[in-house]
Design an enzyme around this catalytic site. Sequence first.
Site, PDB file in Angstrom:
ATOM      1  N   LYS A   1     -18.150 -47.175  37.341  1.00 42.66           N
ATOM      2  CA  LYS A   1     -19.464 -46.619  36.989  1.00 42.66           C
ATOM      3  C   LYS A   1     -19.230 -45.384  36.150  1.00 42.66           C
ATOM      4  O   LYS A   1     -18.394 -44.545  36.491  1.00 42.66           O
ATOM      5  CB  LYS A   1     -20.226 -46.250  38.270  1.00 42.66           C
TER       6      LYS A   1
ATOM      7  N   LYS B   1     -16.597 -38.244  41.744  1.00 39.89           N
ATOM      8  CA  LYS B   1     -18.044 -38.041  41.963  1.00 39.89           C
ATOM      9  C   LYS B   1     -18.624 -39.148  42.854  1.00 39.89           C
ATOM     10  O   LYS B   1     -19.313 -38.876  43.838  1.00 39.89           O
ATOM     11  CB  LYS B   1     -18.740 -38.044  40.591  1.00 39.89           C
TER      12      LYS B   1
ATOM     13  N   LYS C   1     -15.546 -44.579  32.260  1.00 39.80           N
ATOM     14  CA  LYS C   1     -16.274 -43.859  31.199  1.00 39.80           C
ATOM     15  C   LYS C   1     -15.955 -44.509  29.870  1.00 39.80           C
ATOM     16  O   LYS C   1     -14.880 -45.084  29.694  1.00 39.80           O
ATOM     17  CB  LYS C   1     -15.820 -42.392  31.161  1.00 39.80           C
TER      18      LYS C   1
ATOM     19  N   THR D   1     -30.503 -36.090  36.748  1.00 36.16           N
ATOM     20  CA  THR D   1     -29.345 -35.192  36.726  1.00 36.16           C
ATOM     21  C   THR D   1     -29.798 -33.737  36.853  1.00 36.16           C
ATOM     22  O   THR D   1     -29.276 -32.976  37.668  1.00 36.16           O
ATOM     23  CB  THR D   1     -28.500 -35.417  35.452  1.00 36.16           C
TER      24      THR D   1
ATOM     25  N   ASN E   1     -31.140 -33.199  28.171  1.00 40.34           N
ATOM     26  CA  ASN E   1     -31.722 -33.868  29.328  1.00 40.34           C
ATOM     27  C   ASN E   1     -31.468 -33.092  30.636  1.00 40.34           C
ATOM     28  O   ASN E   1     -32.372 -32.919  31.460  1.00 40.34           O
ATOM     29  CB  ASN E   1     -31.059 -35.254  29.381  1.00 40.34           C
TER      30      ASN E   1
ATOM     31  N   SER F   1     -28.732 -43.901  39.114  1.00 36.29           N
ATOM     32  CA  SER F   1     -28.148 -45.103  38.485  1.00 36.29           C
ATOM     33  C   SER F   1     -27.795 -46.131  39.558  1.00 36.29           C
ATOM     34  O   SER F   1     -27.983 -47.337  39.364  1.00 36.29           O
ATOM     35  CB  SER F   1     -26.867 -44.751  37.725  1.00 36.29           C
TER      36      SER F   1
HETATM   37  N1  GLU Z   1     -23.046 -39.849  32.473  1.00 40.05           N
HETATM   38  C1  GLU Z   1     -23.528 -39.459  33.768  1.00 40.05           C
HETATM   39  C2  GLU Z   1     -22.450 -38.726  34.553  1.00 40.05           C
HETATM   40  O1  GLU Z   1     -21.566 -38.137  33.989  1.00 40.05           O
HETATM   41  C3  GLU Z   1     -24.164 -40.603  34.521  1.00 40.05           C
HETATM   42  C4  GLU Z   1     -23.264 -41.757  34.843  1.00 40.05           C
HETATM   43  C5  GLU Z   1     -24.002 -42.954  35.426  1.00 40.05           C
HETATM   44  O2  GLU Z   1     -25.197 -42.869  35.638  1.00 40.05           O
HETATM   45  O3  GLU Z   1     -23.327 -43.954  35.657  1.00 40.05           O
HETATM   46  O4  GLU Z   1     -22.501 -38.643  35.748  1.00 40.05           O
END
Ligand code: GLU
Length: 423
Positions: free
Chosen positions: A76, A100, A112, A196, A227, A355
Site C-alpha cells: 500500500k 506506517k 510506493k 491526512t 491537501n 484508503s
Molecule cells: N501517499 C499517502 C501516504 O504517504 C497515502 C498512501 C495511501 O493512501 O495508500 O501515506
Amino acid sequence: MKSLTYADQHTTAWSNYLNQLDKVAPFLGELKDRLDILRRPKRSLIVDIPVEMDDGSIQHFEGYRVQHNLTRGPGKGGVRFHPEVNLNEVMALSAWMTIKCAALNLPFGGAKGGVRVDPTQLSKRELERLTRRYTSEINLIIGPQKDIPAPDVGTNQQIMAWMMDTYSMNAGSTVTGVVTGKPIHLGGSLGRVKATGRGVFVTGREVAGQIGLNIPEARVCVQGFGNVGSEAALLFHEHAAKVICIQDHSATLFQADGIDIVQLMEYQKRHHKIQGYAPENEIDADQFWKIPADIFIPAALEGVIDEHIAQTIQTRLILEGANGPTLSGADEILSQRQITVVPDVICNAGGVTVSYFEWVQDIASYFWTEEEINQRMDNIMKKAVYDVWYKAIHVNCSLRTAAYILACERILIARKERGTYPG
Ligand code: GLU
C-alpha cells in the site's frame, strides 16, 4: 549554513530510514536478528514510459514501483509525480509505508511509486497518456490483492481514476479496489481527501493534551498548503488556535494575530498559490523556522528539518504531516531539547487509514457514511497514538522509536510465524 538541495535531501532519504531502523534494534530482543529483512526492499521495478506529446514528439520518463515489505498483506502506498523523484527516494517512501501500516495495525505491507516528471508542464492529455502507460508498465505487480497505489505529491483523484480505468481495461472487468483515493462515484470513499490533514489534527490534539498544551490560543506554523497542510491548518483554526505562519512554494505569510484560513483557502483555490493574498504580510522564506510558536507542522517534502533548525527552533510540538521531514541527526537534537515530535508514520497516517476503508468498501461494494468513516478513523488513530505514547514511556525513547518498535515487532513476528520460503 548551506541548505540541502532537493536532490541531496532525497539521496539521504533511504539512509535516514536506515538510521531510524538502527535506533530500534536494541529494543527488539531476539527479533533483532530478523531486522535485515527491513533493510532492503522486497521488489523494485524501474520502468521506461514513452509518451507521445501534443506536438507529435515522443518523450521518455522514468517510473518506479517499489514494494518494500509484503509480510502483513498487499503493498500500500502512493504514487508521486515530481521532476526529481528517484529510486532512492521511492525506496525510503515505501519503507515508511511498511512502518506506517504496521504501526496503525492496518493489514497491509508498504509500497510506493513515482514518475520523474513535472506534471504542471504537461497538458491534460499528456498527463493522461503518461499515467496510463505507467499503469500498464507496473500492471504485473499491482492489483487489489497485490499492491494498491494511491495519491501522493503531484497526483490526485483524476490520476487515480485513469489508473483504475487502465488496470480495468487490461483485466477485462471493472476493478475498483486496485487504487484508492478515487473520485466518489468511481468507488472512492467519503472523507479520503481531507483524511491526512484531519489525522494530523487528531494525533496533534491527543499529544498536545498529554504535554499540557492548550489548542485554543496555541500559535501554529504550517509548511505546505496543499491537501495536507491546508486541512490541518483549517482544523487548528476552527479549534481556536492561531495559525500565525503558512509557507508554500510561492511565499511565506506571517500574521501574529492569526491568519484567516478559510479566506486563504479560497484564495489558494483560485490562484494555486498563497503569494499575493496579503503582500504586506509576506516575509523571507528562511524566516519560517525562526518564528517562536507552540506547534510546527511540516506538511510539504522530506528532509527539511536539519540539525541547525533542530538546534534553533522554538516550539513545543512538531507534527510531521509530510513523510520524512526530520533528518535523523536532527531528531536526536529535538529529543535532547525535549521538543515532542509526532512522527510521520503516525501523524500523517489518516490518509492511508481512510484508503484502507476505501479498499474494504470497494471489495464489499457497500459504502459507509462520512460520520462512520471519521469515527472509525478517530478510533484507529487514537489507539495508535496511545499505544505509541505508552510504549515510549515504558522503554524511555522518542515517539518515533516507539512507533518503529511497535511496527517492527508486528512485522517480524508475522515473518517468524510465516517462516522463510522454501523452508
Ligand atoms: N501517499 C499517502 C501516504 O504517504 C497515502 C498512501 C495511501 O493512501 O495508500 O501515506
